[in-house]
Scaffold this active site. Sequence first.
Site, mmCIF file in Angstrom:
data_model
loop_
_atom_site.group_PDB
_atom_site.id
_atom_site.type_symbol
_atom_site.label_atom_id
_atom_site.label_comp_id
_atom_site.label_asym_id
_atom_site.label_seq_id
_atom_site.Cartn_x
_atom_site.Cartn_y
_atom_site.Cartn_z
ATOM 1 C CG ASP A 68 -1.952 0.990 0.982
ATOM 2 O OD1 ASP A 68 -3.156 0.515 0.913
ATOM 3 O OD2 ASP A 68 -1.835 2.278 1.001
ATOM 4 C CB ILE A 69 0.731 4.434 -2.186
ATOM 5 C CG1 ILE A 69 1.756 5.181 -2.812
ATOM 6 C CG2 ILE A 69 -0.546 5.043 -1.805
ATOM 7 C CD1 ILE A 69 1.381 5.841 -4.045
ATOM 8 C CG ASN A 101 -12.576 -0.704 3.502
ATOM 9 O OD1 ASN A 101 -12.920 -1.289 4.747
ATOM 10 N ND2 ASN A 101 -11.286 -0.032 3.545
ATOM 11 C CD GLU A 113 -9.899 6.308 0.446
ATOM 12 O OE1 GLU A 113 -8.855 6.079 0.053
ATOM 13 O OE2 GLU A 113 -10.250 6.828 1.600
ATOM 14 C CB VAL A 114 -9.364 1.806 -5.122
ATOM 15 C CG1 VAL A 114 -8.974 1.380 -6.496
ATOM 16 C CG2 VAL A 114 -8.346 2.892 -4.472
ATOM 17 C CG HIS A 124 -8.557 -3.000 -2.565
ATOM 18 N ND1 HIS A 124 -9.481 -2.392 -3.149
ATOM 19 C CD2 HIS A 124 -8.370 -2.362 -1.401
ATOM 20 C CE1 HIS A 124 -9.907 -1.334 -2.756
ATOM 21 N NE2 HIS A 124 -9.232 -1.213 -1.595
#
Length: 121
Positions: A33-34, A94, A102-103, A107
């Site tokens: 994760d970034i 999520n 969010e994305v 994932h």
Amino acid sequence: MNYNDNNIFAKILRGEIPCKKIYEDEFVLSFHDINPQKKIHALVIPKGKYTDLNDFSKNASMNEIAGFFKGIEIVSKKLGISTEGGKGYRALTNIGNDGGQEVPHLHFHLFGGEKIGKMVS
Ligand code: AMP
């Protein structure tokens, strides 16, 4: 929700954006994760175009489903956080607005490398 080909993980899968890759096979891609929330914070995504876990459960093939969950297990071993190594981790996904997604490409977050603490904050 229809799958949006412009989401950031779709771009990573197409190689248009770099990632710190941990593992890849026919079914999954895993990368760091970034914006890590724990010592180890990895993401595991399916190669197929699925917006979230519900879409995946409903529409993915049995091979894709098995390949995805086996991928999580493989990644946990690669990261040294599997229970086989006496560690452990939290796998979390999520889903949608209330879930805080969010994305819009399925994932799983894998959090580990330390005690993960409270279930929900
Ligand atoms: P979620 O809120 O469950 O959709 O999580 C999205 C996650 O993607 C967040 O933890 C972000 O830090 C992470 N993220 C966003 N962009 C990137 C990227 N380019 N590379 C790696 N992780 C990313």
